[in-house]
Write a protein that holds these residues in place. Structure first.
Motif, mmCIF file in Angstrom:
data_model
loop_
_atom_site.group_PDB
_atom_site.id
_atom_site.type_symbol
_atom_site.label_atom_id
_atom_site.label_comp_id
_atom_site.label_asym_id
_atom_site.label_seq_id
_atom_site.Cartn_x
_atom_site.Cartn_y
_atom_site.Cartn_z
ATOM 1 N N THR A 83 0.831 -1.213 0.000
ATOM 2 C CA THR A 83 0.000 0.000 0.000
ATOM 3 C C THR A 83 0.863 1.260 0.000
ATOM 4 O O THR A 83 0.343 2.363 0.086
ATOM 5 C CB THR A 83 -0.917 0.026 1.233
ATOM 6 O OG1 THR A 83 -0.096 -0.040 2.405
ATOM 7 C CG2 THR A 83 -1.877 -1.144 1.232
ATOM 8 N N GLN A 84 2.163 1.069 -0.112
ATOM 9 C CA GLN A 84 3.058 2.231 -0.038
ATOM 10 C C GLN A 84 3.325 2.849 -1.406
ATOM 11 O O GLN A 84 3.751 4.000 -1.487
ATOM 12 C CB GLN A 84 4.411 1.821 0.595
ATOM 13 C CG GLN A 84 4.334 1.358 2.021
ATOM 14 C CD GLN A 84 3.865 -0.081 2.134
ATOM 15 O OE1 GLN A 84 3.913 -0.844 1.177
ATOM 16 N NE2 GLN A 84 3.391 -0.441 3.316
ATOM 17 N N TYR A 85 3.124 2.102 -2.465
ATOM 18 C CA TYR A 85 3.463 2.605 -3.794
ATOM 19 C C TYR A 85 2.210 2.592 -4.665
ATOM 20 O O TYR A 85 1.517 1.573 -4.740
ATOM 21 C CB TYR A 85 4.554 1.727 -4.432
ATOM 22 C CG TYR A 85 5.270 2.414 -5.580
ATOM 23 C CD1 TYR A 85 6.342 3.264 -5.326
ATOM 24 C CD2 TYR A 85 4.859 2.245 -6.896
ATOM 25 C CE1 TYR A 85 7.006 3.917 -6.360
ATOM 26 C CE2 TYR A 85 5.512 2.894 -7.940
ATOM 27 C CZ TYR A 85 6.591 3.724 -7.662
ATOM 28 O OH TYR A 85 7.235 4.378 -8.679
ATOM 29 N N PRO A 86 1.898 3.691 -5.337
ATOM 30 C CA PRO A 86 0.674 3.740 -6.151
ATOM 31 C C PRO A 86 0.599 2.635 -7.200
ATOM 32 O O PRO A 86 1.601 2.252 -7.799
ATOM 33 C CB PRO A 86 0.774 5.117 -6.820
ATOM 34 C CG PRO A 86 1.575 5.936 -5.865
ATOM 35 C CD PRO A 86 2.592 4.991 -5.287
ATOM 36 N N GLY A 87 -0.628 2.162 -7.419
ATOM 37 C CA GLY A 87 -0.875 1.207 -8.499
ATOM 38 C C GLY A 87 -0.431 -0.202 -8.209
ATOM 39 O O GLY A 87 0.006 -0.909 -9.112
ATOM 40 N N SER A 88 -0.571 -0.664 -6.961
ATOM 41 C CA SER A 88 -0.006 -1.966 -6.590
ATOM 42 C C SER A 88 -1.057 -3.011 -6.240
ATOM 43 O O SER A 88 -0.780 -3.928 -5.477
ATOM 44 C CB SER A 88 0.956 -1.797 -5.403
ATOM 45 O OG SER A 88 1.988 -0.914 -5.734
ATOM 46 N N GLY A 89 -2.241 -2.882 -6.808
ATOM 47 C CA GLY A 89 -3.290 -3.851 -6.453
ATOM 48 C C GLY A 89 -3.883 -4.589 -7.628
ATOM 49 O O GLY A 89 -5.054 -4.949 -7.608
ATOM 50 N N LYS A 90 -3.088 -4.846 -8.642
ATOM 51 C CA LYS A 90 -3.660 -5.403 -9.867
ATOM 52 C C LYS A 90 -3.697 -6.930 -9.872
ATOM 53 O O LYS A 90 -2.846 -7.593 -9.279
ATOM 54 C CB LYS A 90 -2.846 -4.932 -11.068
ATOM 55 C CG LYS A 90 -2.971 -3.443 -11.323
ATOM 56 C CD LYS A 90 -4.329 -3.101 -11.926
ATOM 57 C CE LYS A 90 -4.317 -1.705 -12.521
ATOM 58 N NZ LYS A 90 -5.202 -1.561 -13.646
ATOM 59 N N SER A 91 -4.693 -7.440 -10.607
ATOM 60 C CA SER A 91 -4.778 -8.872 -10.889
ATOM 61 C C SER A 91 -4.575 -9.060 -12.379
ATOM 62 O O SER A 91 -4.959 -8.208 -13.179
ATOM 63 C CB SER A 91 -6.170 -9.411 -10.554
ATOM 64 O OG SER A 91 -6.503 -9.160 -9.219
#
Lengths: 707, 65
Positions: A83-91
């Motif tokens: 959760t510290q770097y933008p755009g890090s939740g992709k599947s």
């Protein structure tokens, strides 16, 4: 009714990996765990790499998209979930596509991927076919996986995801811990079905949707009779990946958050309007697809420009599809009231529009009407239809209609001329109902061409020129006629003409930074490899180059955004404890990229002949197109081709320009194949595989048959 | 005549960077301008004059969707 239940030991993620995946077979309701091996991590890293590897092992060269052995694999990647770097939740979702018959991959936001990871799995494999509609539920806190018969009657995603979020959340506060994967009624009746991944928006108190759009994955989902996947995980924190060096990750993140805060308003306004910021820019540079890619601009574009959407959409709320994304490009129009269809008169949320949607559902079909674009966008999403394929295939239909290939009799009364929003909306409703001409349209351009040629006597050459599909997939929304490099960026790809591999139009056409074939080939090597890496990690591409450091212009290679590349190297090393550099980053991608190419070859595709593109993507097909930019094309004949156009008919000029441009594309193809280490037929060489440590016997066995 | 992004472009007396961007219809907000290899800061666009024969680069830093 529960059809099967599986209990598993909860575990902890170690340096970005759970080291196990979840396998479900819907034919016999098998649920089991599989080990994620060191071999998999070394060669395929995660995300799309894992998806392709599992799919490779599941299918044979004879497997069709609707065979039970076809799989849908959902995987995130070692960096996903921070959760510290933008755009890090992709599947990343991988399957054999009903449109291309090859592996398809699609990158999607929403909370499902990270929650799957926190629940204990590096990937979810779905194989087999259920007899009746099922819901699969993963309880990531109790360690339970259930397959249950569906009792939900609703068929469209905005309702399905809301109902299932309500059902599986303990209470209102718990809704943020639930994510649903679903599709809509059109996925049952078309080959362009998508998957919606949900996240709960606590500010709007509403379920939002992000799309794995390309290639008909939703169609495969429904063919397996999956109604929905649901994951619930409570306890999201920034350190659940148990990274090797949290400080390294935090440092990169803080730096990027600061850049976004200081510079986004001056640069791309992603927080204010998202990717739609480029609608009018594309129009100004003659790149906005208009009327089935005939033209790159239109006098009415101002009616669908970013400020028109901004006024309706953003409400001043920066939005993210995963925690910690300060770039916040997601947008929604609240309280939108459709004027047609089953949800007419109801207040709904429209997610978007993205640039692609505005171009596909607007300019490309000649609909310069903001609210019509939003309505089409809403119905595409909730019916489970890929907006890009819908827009591009509708544009194709409209050009056929205006050329007399189709008429009201053939379309069942729909007057599908450019700009007829009512007809476009009715077409989408027909797709959802599985009725009328919507059934034919939902087959995609490649199959429509065959029908129009064989049954309506249409001119095959003309349809192959104007039908904007390649490998069976519809083009995404950029005009590539004046950029040879982007023609390659669309054509010389693994899954088909989607711009996620390379977007080189400005570098090539405007900046003239890559003038030679070798320059273009280098760009068509580096950027596809670099962008592939996001799909191995569970990352979003946008924070790479939709925000740039203030001093980026002083660097040696500004187009690569060197500081951000280093951020990604630091993130990977920070998570895994490894010590890669920017060169190894590219090699990681190259392994998977070449593997995917060989997978395509194994399925009977993936060679030079399959990399050819429709002429509409290269140049003017019709006299109308040529004459609209006559000065430009006449000058090119003089300066590039060495022909004096004086005295030539337009038809002769079109033919001369075509000969030149098609020859250029062939030369580009030669250069790119050489740079990628492939034969001139597009086959990765054994030498290349050895260089990449990918000389795996089963890959060698495939390529040897084609060398 | 000047060179803009590798191609000839008509020069006019007193042409500033801003004027060139207008003539070329370069509306993209992130353009790096170099004249004979030297970066021109955005604050100078209205005053920096381009001379006949200059080699100008207008690099749009855009890598798309």
């Amino acid at each position: 009714m529960i059809l099967n239940e599986y209990k598993y030991e909860l575990g902890t993620i170690e340096r970005g990996y759970n080291n196990r995946s979840l396998y479900i077979n819907l034919s016999d309701n098998t649920i089991k765990e599989k080990e994620v091996t060191q071999f998999m991590k070394d060669k395929f890293i995660g995300g799309k790499g894992f998806g392709l590897w599992y799919l490779w092992n599941a299918v044979t060269p004879e497997t069709k998209w609707n065979d039970p052995e076809n799989e849908i694999v959902i995987a995130h990647g070692p960096i996903a979930g921070i959760t510290q770097y933008p755009g890090s939740g992709k599947s990343l979702v991988v399957t054999l596509s009903p449109l291309t018959h090859m592996p398809m991959d699609s990158n999607v936001g929403g909370y499902f991927g990270p929650y799957l990871k926190f629940s204990g799995f590096d990937a979810l494999e779905l194989q087999g076919k259920a007899e009746k509609d099922v819901i699969i539920f993963i309880d990531g806190n109790r360690g339970i996986v259930q397959i249950m018969e569906s009792d939900v009657e609703e068929k469209d995603s905005h309702l399905l995801s809301e109902i299932l979020t309500d059902r599986f959340a303990k209470n209102e506060e718990d809704k943020k811990n639930v994510s649903v994967v679903s599709t809509g009624s059109a996925a049952d009746n078309t080959l362009i079905g998508l998957l919606n991944f949900s996240f709960y928006d606590i500010r709007r108190k509403a379920v939002r949707l992000k799309q794995a759009g390309r290639g008909g994955i939703g169609t495969v989902f429904r063919d397996k009779k999956i109604k929905a996947l649901v994951v619930r995980f409570e306890g999201t924190k920034g350190n659940l990946n148990n990274p090797a060096d949290q400080g390294k990750i935090n440092k990169a993140g803080i730096k990027l958050h600061r850049e976004i805060c200081l510079l986004d308003d001056k640069q791309n306004r992603m927080r204010k309007i998202g990717t739609a910021n480029i609608i009018e820019i594309m129009d100004q540079y003659d790149l906005l697809p208009t009327h089935n890619y005939k033209f790159g601009s239109h006098k009415d574009t101002y009616k669908i420009s970013s400020d028109k959407f901004q006024a309706r959409v953003t409400q001043g709320l920066p939005d993210g599809c995963w925690y910690g994304c300060s770039l916040s490009c997601a947008k929604a129009a609240d309280d939108f009231i459709p004027e047609t269809g089953p949800y007419k008169g109801q207040k709904v949320i429209v997610d978007g529009p993205e640039y692609e949607n505005a171009a596909a559902l607007g300019s490309n079909i000649g609909v310069f009407d903001r609210d019509a674009v939003l309505e089409l966008n809403f119905y595409c999403d909730t019916y489970g239809i890929d907006t890009i394929s819908f827009g591009t295939l509708t544009a194709f239909i409209m050009e056929c209609y205006e050329n007399g290939i189709l008429d009201k009799e053939k379309t069942g009364g729909l007057e599908l001329y450019f700009g007829n929003k009512e007809a476009a909306l009715e077409l989408i409703h027909q797709m959802a109902r599985g009725e009328g001409f919507g059934k034919i349209a939902g087959l995609g351009i490649r199959r429509m061409k065959k029908i129009f040629i064989e049954e309506y006597g249409a001119d095959a050459d003309f349809l192959n020129d104007i039908g904007m599909e390649q490998k069976g997939l519809e083009y995404s929304e950029y005009l590539s006629k004046e950029s040879l490099a982007q023609q390659g960026g669309y054509g010389l790809t693994n899954k088909g003409p989607q711009h996620d591999e390379a977007w080189l139009i400005f570098m090539d056409m405007v900046n003239n930074q890559i003038p030679t074939f070798e320059d273009k080939a280098e760009a068509l090597h580096y950027f596809p490899m670099f962008r592939t890496w996001f799909g191995l990690m569970g990352l979003c591409k946008l924070p790479w180059n939709d925000i740039v450091p203030e001093d980026n212009k002083y660097t040696d290679e500004p187009a690569k955004i060197p500081e951000h590349v280093q951020n990604y190297v630091d993130l990977f090393n920070g998570i895994t404890g490894k010590n890669i550099d920017k060169h190894e980053l590219i090699r990681q991608s190259e392994r998977v990229y070449n593997f995917q190419r060989i997978f395509n070859i194994r399925m009977g595709y993936g060679k030079r002949i399959h990399d050819r593109t429709p002429y509409r993507s290269m140049g003017p097909v019709t006299e109308e197109e040529y004459l609209s930019r006559q000065e430009r094309y006449d000058n090119q004949l003089k300066e590039l081709v060495g022909i004096d156009p004086e005295g030539m008919t337009t038809k002769e000029k079109i033919a001369a320009l075509r000969k030149y441009r098609e020859d250029q594309y062939e030369k580009l193809t030669d250069a790119v194949y050489q740079r990628r280490g492939w034969t001139m037929d597009g086959v990765p060489t054994i030498k290349k595989l050895k260089e990449l440590d990918m000389d795996i016997p089963e890959l060698i066995e495939v390529v040897e048959q084609h060398l | 005549m000047i060179i803009v992004n590798g191609k000839e472009f008509p020069w006019e007396e007193g042409m500033t960077v801003r004027r060139l961007l207008e003539l070329k219809k370069y509306i993209y907000p992130r353009i790096t301008v170099k004249i004979n290899g030297q970066i021109v800061n955005e604050e100078e666009y209205d005053t920096k004059v381009i001379n006949d024969g200059d080699n100008v680069q207008c690099i749009h830093l855009m890598a798309g969707g």
